[in-house]
Scaffold this motif. Sequence first.
Motif, mmCIF file in Angstrom:
data_model
loop_
_atom_site.group_PDB
_atom_site.id
_atom_site.type_symbol
_atom_site.label_atom_id
_atom_site.label_comp_id
_atom_site.label_asym_id
_atom_site.label_seq_id
_atom_site.Cartn_x
_atom_site.Cartn_y
_atom_site.Cartn_z
ATOM 1 N N SER A 9 8.175 7.846 -7.466
ATOM 2 C CA SER A 9 6.968 7.365 -6.772
ATOM 3 C C SER A 9 6.305 8.541 -6.074
ATOM 4 C CB SER A 9 7.305 6.289 -5.730
ATOM 5 O OG SER A 9 7.962 6.868 -4.613
ATOM 6 N N ALA A 10 5.065 8.361 -5.689
ATOM 7 C CA ALA A 10 4.387 9.399 -4.898
ATOM 8 C C ALA A 10 5.004 9.481 -3.502
ATOM 9 C CB ALA A 10 2.896 9.106 -4.797
ATOM 10 N N PHE A 50 -2.947 5.744 3.098
ATOM 11 C CA PHE A 50 -1.795 4.859 3.012
ATOM 12 C C PHE A 50 -0.683 5.461 3.877
ATOM 13 C CE2 PHE A 50 1.986 3.325 0.523
ATOM 14 C CZ PHE A 50 1.872 2.011 0.934
ATOM 15 N N ALA A 67 2.294 6.162 3.552
ATOM 16 C CA ALA A 67 3.250 7.118 2.966
ATOM 17 C C ALA A 67 2.874 8.573 3.265
ATOM 18 C CB ALA A 67 3.346 6.910 1.455
ATOM 19 N N SER A 68 1.573 8.853 3.423
ATOM 20 C CA SER A 68 1.130 10.236 3.702
ATOM 21 C C SER A 68 1.698 10.761 5.017
ATOM 22 C CB SER A 68 -0.400 10.324 3.781
ATOM 23 O OG SER A 68 -1.031 9.653 2.745
ATOM 24 N N VAL A 119 -5.699 14.255 2.258
ATOM 25 C CA VAL A 119 -5.644 13.145 1.301
ATOM 26 C C VAL A 119 -7.013 13.017 0.633
ATOM 27 C CG1 VAL A 119 -5.221 10.666 1.040
ATOM 28 C CG2 VAL A 119 -4.020 11.954 2.832
ATOM 29 N N SER A 130 -2.835 11.179 -4.598
ATOM 30 C CA SER A 130 -2.434 9.893 -5.197
ATOM 31 C C SER A 130 -3.596 9.197 -5.891
ATOM 32 C CB SER A 130 -1.870 8.969 -4.123
ATOM 33 O OG SER A 130 -0.640 9.464 -3.659
ATOM 34 N N HIS A 144 1.256 4.405 -9.542
ATOM 35 C CA HIS A 144 1.294 2.962 -9.284
ATOM 36 C C HIS A 144 0.165 2.292 -10.094
ATOM 37 C CE1 HIS A 144 0.434 -0.747 -7.061
ATOM 38 N NE2 HIS A 144 1.698 -0.723 -6.714
ATOM 39 N N LYS A 160 -3.575 2.792 -9.416
ATOM 40 C CA LYS A 160 -4.129 4.149 -9.448
ATOM 41 C C LYS A 160 -4.795 4.411 -10.809
ATOM 42 C CE LYS A 160 -2.504 4.301 -5.328
ATOM 43 N NZ LYS A 160 -1.393 4.930 -4.672
ATOM 44 N N GLY A 170 5.835 5.543 -10.102
ATOM 45 C CA GLY A 170 6.059 6.936 -10.474
ATOM 46 C C GLY A 170 5.154 7.886 -9.715
ATOM 47 N N TYR A 224 -8.750 2.388 4.730
ATOM 48 C CA TYR A 224 -7.456 1.884 5.129
ATOM 49 C C TYR A 224 -7.481 1.567 6.620
ATOM 50 C CZ TYR A 224 -5.320 3.833 0.874
ATOM 51 O OH TYR A 224 -4.983 4.113 -0.421
HETATM 52 C C1 LIG Z 1 -0.470 4.886 -3.423
HETATM 53 C C2 LIG Z 1 -0.443 5.976 -2.410
HETATM 54 C C3 LIG Z 1 0.737 6.625 -2.037
HETATM 55 C C4 LIG Z 1 2.085 6.161 -2.479
HETATM 56 O O1 LIG Z 1 2.180 6.079 -3.842
HETATM 57 P P1 LIG Z 1 3.459 5.362 -4.501
HETATM 58 O O2 LIG Z 1 3.476 5.962 -5.877
HETATM 59 O O3 LIG Z 1 3.144 3.901 -4.512
HETATM 60 O O4 LIG Z 1 4.644 5.693 -3.708
HETATM 61 C C5 LIG Z 1 0.657 7.690 -1.164
HETATM 62 N N1 LIG Z 1 -0.522 8.100 -0.664
HETATM 63 C C6 LIG Z 1 -1.673 7.477 -0.978
HETATM 64 C C7 LIG Z 1 -2.959 7.986 -0.409
HETATM 65 C C8 LIG Z 1 -1.673 6.389 -1.849
HETATM 66 O O5 LIG Z 1 -2.809 5.741 -2.125
#
Ligand SMILES: *Cc1c(COP(=O)(O)O)cnc(C)c1O
Length: 381
Positions: free
Chosen positions: A53-54, A80, A82-83, A131, A159, A185, A188, A195, A327
Amino acid sequence: MIPYGKQDITQEDIDSVLNVLTSDFLTQGPKVPEFESAIAQYVGAKHAIAVNSATSALHIACMALGVDEHSWVWTSPLTFVASANCARLCGAKVDFVDVDPATGNMCPKALELKLAHAASIGKLPKVIIPVHLAGHSCDMQAIQQVASQYDIAIIEDASHAIGSRYHDKHVGCCQFSDICVFSFHPVKIVTTAEGGVLTTQNSNLASKLKSMRSHGIDKNCRQLLRPDEGDWYYEQHELGLNYRMSDIHAALGVSQLARLDNYTAKRNELAKQYQQRLSKLPLDTIEPLSNSYSARHLLLIKLHNPTKRKQVFNAMRQANIQVHVHYFPVHLQPYYLAQGFSEGDAPQAEALYNQLLSLPLYPELTPTQVDYICDTLEALL
Ligand SMILES: *Cc1c(COP(=O)(O)O)cnc(C)c1O
């Protein structure tokens, strides 16, 4: 319901995945290196490392750059979670650089001011993570110019941006960064179901990333402590994870990647139609920088009147149009409020968030559907 994003799966994709299922390798076979080479070649990077995953990619990118509990990592608040979470997973402290209200991307000027202040109090970040919101590249040259004055590493969270270009080069070539991260994902641009891929020009970082994604074990990368132990033998030299991509996922990615340029062309056509249809309404469409080409992951509009946003959102959903909002500012998530953040920490991002609405955009969306979406929006405004 017209969804806001949707994957495109063809018979070739299905065949590609089925071929792996009946082959000898479901994972650690030939499809992952094939996917990696295809991406490295497409973006113009020396190395591409596939992971599951990203989110995993961002995590090991931080690890490879030495982010730890003594580090600061800065990212954008309009992203998102995760960043930002990748830094917390390394025990680091996170901070947010405010955005340019025209693009929603990290503002180089805000970065410059924040870095000058951080330098004066001895709290410079080790890594910054710009980002590319909606697939529109950040002003990477300006960001890198500022960051390089303080010897700060850069991870691009791309991403949304496979297929995007900046200064006529593909996002992912790392001209202005150390590592670039893509997500696959299904919403995307290109998908592997789940992935991610990291790209870099730095061979040292590449071998660290390969080691990190597989338990800290790399058969080739360093001198063995016991070179004569035997052929069965491997050594773990550092702490890693199992973040590997499977060959099933990579096979889907290889097949999808062949259509990447068609996807971004289609998305740009639809975005143009939106732009023309919406130009007289009390809103702005968020557009890429003039020296760039966006993969157009999201179609973001900015309503002039933020008090209407919720009503418009609900009415669009009532009309079977799955609008979205990208977001909610990350620093206002309960987890980050508990870290000491509060409203007012990123005023531009907070104000922009209140105006934003994401309209449906994916390759199979039809011009007739775009017309219906624009008519519905026009009637509401
Ligand atoms: C979707 C996304 C991620 C995480 O991606 P995954 O592959 O779902 O883990 C991280 N950063 C941004 C900006 C995203 O849109």
